[in-house]
Design a protein around this motif. Structure first.
Motif, PDB file in Angstrom:
ATOM      1  N   ALA A  79     -36.339 -54.815 -22.952  1.00  0.00           N
ATOM      2  CA  ALA A  79     -35.572 -56.059 -22.933  1.00  0.00           C
ATOM      3  C   ALA A  79     -34.135 -55.835 -23.394  1.00  0.00           C
ATOM      4  O   ALA A  79     -33.186 -56.364 -22.787  1.00  0.00           O
ATOM      5  N   THR A  80     -33.967 -55.029 -24.438  1.00  0.00           N
ATOM      6  CA  THR A  80     -32.622 -54.796 -24.978  1.00  0.00           C
ATOM      7  C   THR A  80     -31.779 -53.938 -24.048  1.00  0.00           C
ATOM      8  O   THR A  80     -30.542 -54.004 -24.086  1.00  0.00           O
ATOM      9  N   SER A  81     -32.412 -53.148 -23.201  1.00  0.00           N
ATOM     10  CA  SER A  81     -31.641 -52.296 -22.290  1.00  0.00           C
ATOM     11  C   SER A  81     -30.915 -53.091 -21.212  1.00  0.00           C
ATOM     12  O   SER A  81     -29.937 -52.614 -20.642  1.00  0.00           O
ATOM     13  N   ILE A  82     -31.368 -54.324 -20.916  1.00  0.00           N
ATOM     14  CA  ILE A  82     -30.696 -55.101 -19.866  1.00  0.00           C
ATOM     15  C   ILE A  82     -30.221 -56.474 -20.329  1.00  0.00           C
ATOM     16  O   ILE A  82     -29.232 -56.990 -19.797  1.00  0.00           O
ATOM     17  N   ALA A  83     -30.906 -57.102 -21.298  1.00  0.00           N
ATOM     18  CA  ALA A  83     -30.625 -58.508 -21.609  1.00  0.00           C
ATOM     19  C   ALA A  83     -29.206 -58.766 -22.106  1.00  0.00           C
ATOM     20  O   ALA A  83     -28.562 -59.709 -21.631  1.00  0.00           O
ATOM     21  N   PRO A  84     -28.659 -57.993 -23.066  1.00  0.00           N
ATOM     22  CA  PRO A  84     -27.290 -58.297 -23.523  1.00  0.00           C
ATOM     23  C   PRO A  84     -26.267 -58.260 -22.386  1.00  0.00           C
ATOM     24  O   PRO A  84     -25.433 -59.168 -22.260  1.00  0.00           O
ATOM     25  N   GLY A  85     -26.326 -57.220 -21.555  1.00  0.00           N
ATOM     26  CA  GLY A  85     -25.407 -57.139 -20.419  1.00  0.00           C
ATOM     27  C   GLY A  85     -25.659 -58.235 -19.408  1.00  0.00           C
ATOM     28  O   GLY A  85     -24.710 -58.809 -18.841  1.00  0.00           O
ATOM     29  N   LEU A  86     -26.936 -58.537 -19.151  1.00  0.00           N
ATOM     30  CA  LEU A  86     -27.286 -59.598 -18.202  1.00  0.00           C
ATOM     31  C   LEU A  86     -26.719 -60.939 -18.654  1.00  0.00           C
ATOM     32  O   LEU A  86     -26.101 -61.666 -17.868  1.00  0.00           O
ATOM     33  N   LEU A  87     -26.906 -61.285 -19.926  1.00  0.00           N
ATOM     34  CA  LEU A  87     -26.420 -62.558 -20.441  1.00  0.00           C
ATOM     35  C   LEU A  87     -24.895 -62.617 -20.420  1.00  0.00           C
ATOM     36  O   LEU A  87     -24.308 -63.674 -20.173  1.00  0.00           O
ATOM     37  N   ALA A  88     -24.249 -61.465 -20.678  1.00  0.00           N
ATOM     38  CA  ALA A  88     -22.783 -61.426 -20.629  1.00  0.00           C
ATOM     39  C   ALA A  88     -22.277 -61.676 -19.218  1.00  0.00           C
ATOM     40  O   ALA A  88     -21.316 -62.433 -19.008  1.00  0.00           O
TER      41      ALA A  88
END
Length: 320
Positions: A79-88
């Motif tokens: 989840a952390t590998s994609i979620a921060p960038g996805l939300l940004a």
């Protein structure tokens, strides 16, 4: 020979790519943060709580719960590998990502997906032994063997996924630097390459079939053994109790493989019938939905975890 589509212009390898999020949605994709944001929060809180609970409670230091810890740690990483960038990207619009960071993200997303699939297979084997040979379970399934299995799964994932970024890194020319995706998926980057991408296409397909195909066959075989053992039990109550020990795992399997297979099939065989925004949206749901649901499933359906969570919350409430 498999070539990428003809480009009007080409340029040398870019220093960065630009992630656009969900193609075709424009500013409307900002509303998707209200779907993916809670998913990521649930993944962080739920898996973090499971890891803390098992670490603190010595009664949960058993093979089954150690496999669950491995799954929770994998879910957190995935989840952390994609979620921060996805939300940004969804909230702020297209954003640049350095070329090297893109390859690193590509590696971790695919490697952690492979680990998760392998852990689900290992958990199916664990349940098969617990139901089929309960008297031998403490001897056959030990904490040391669970540790070796987790290490083997990690090493296997690294070995088979490392070629993904390496196969992309060999290309020097690209059609564009704008990726029509919310993260650096392997095939999304390959679509920008100028040159022969046959090896990338074949390796991506072979790896998907090898990982998911082998694990699904193994899980199916394990549950065949479980069904055979359950049907041999003398009473309905005994059969229901034995099968009930597998219910959480079955729910987790469905949460992982159903959206995963649908995403895979739409990408490979539905490119001309399924719109690209739908495919990109499904691929993100596939990576974020299981990490959000898994701790809820195990928290609600596993008595030991449910009791410990209630005890922990009641203790904290009494302190206030």
């Amino acid at each position: 020979m498999v070539e990428t589509p003809q480009c009007n212009s080409t340029f040398l390898r870019p220093t960065f790519f630009i992630l656009t999020g969900i193609p075709g949605l424009g500013g409307a994709q900002a509303w998707l943060t209200f779907m993916f944001g809670p998913m990521y929060l649930l993944a962080l809180l739920g898996n973090g709580a499971l890891l803390t609970l098992v670490r603190k409670d010595s009664t949960l230091h058993q093979p089954m719960f150690l496999l669950l810890v491995t799954l929770a740690a994998t879910d957190l990483g995935l989840a952390t590998s994609i979620a921060p960038g996805l939300l940004a990207v969804l909230g702020l619009g297209p954003r640049p990502v350095p070329y090297t960071a893109c390859l690193v993200q590509m590696f971790f997303v695919h490697a952690l997906t492979a680990v998760e699939s392998g852990v689900l297979f290992a958990m199916a084997c664990d349940r098969a032994v617990a139901v089929g040979r309960p008297l031998h379970y403490p001897v056959l399934v030990t904490k040391a063997r669970v540790g070796y299995a987790a290490l083997a799964l990690a090493l296997k994932a690294v070995a088979i996924v490392v070629p993904f970024p390496l196969l992309v890194a060999r290309f020097e020319h690209f059609c564009a630097k704008t990726i029509g995706h919310a993260y650096c998926a392997h095939m999304a980057v390959v679509e920008l390459v100028v040159g022969n991408t046959r090896a990338n296409n074949l390796y991506g397909l072979a790896l998907s079939l090898a990982i998911s195909g082998v694990d699904i066959l193994g899980i199916t075989g394990s549950y065949g053994l479980i069904a055979h053992a359950v049907l041999r039990l003398p009473t309905r109550e005994a059969r229901a109790k034995a099968f009930g020990t597998c219910s959480s795992h079955i729910c987790v399997i469905l949460a992982f493989y159903v959206p995963g297979l649908f995403s895979f099939l739409t990408h490979r065989f539905g490119r001309h019938t399924v719109p690209k925004p739908v495919h990109v949206l499904l691929s993100n749901v596939y990576l974020l939905l299981p990490p959000a649901l898994n701790p809820l499933i195990y928290g609600a359906r596993t008595k030991q975890i449910r009791d410990q969570l209630l005890e922990m919350f009641m203790f904290r409430k009494s302190q206030f």
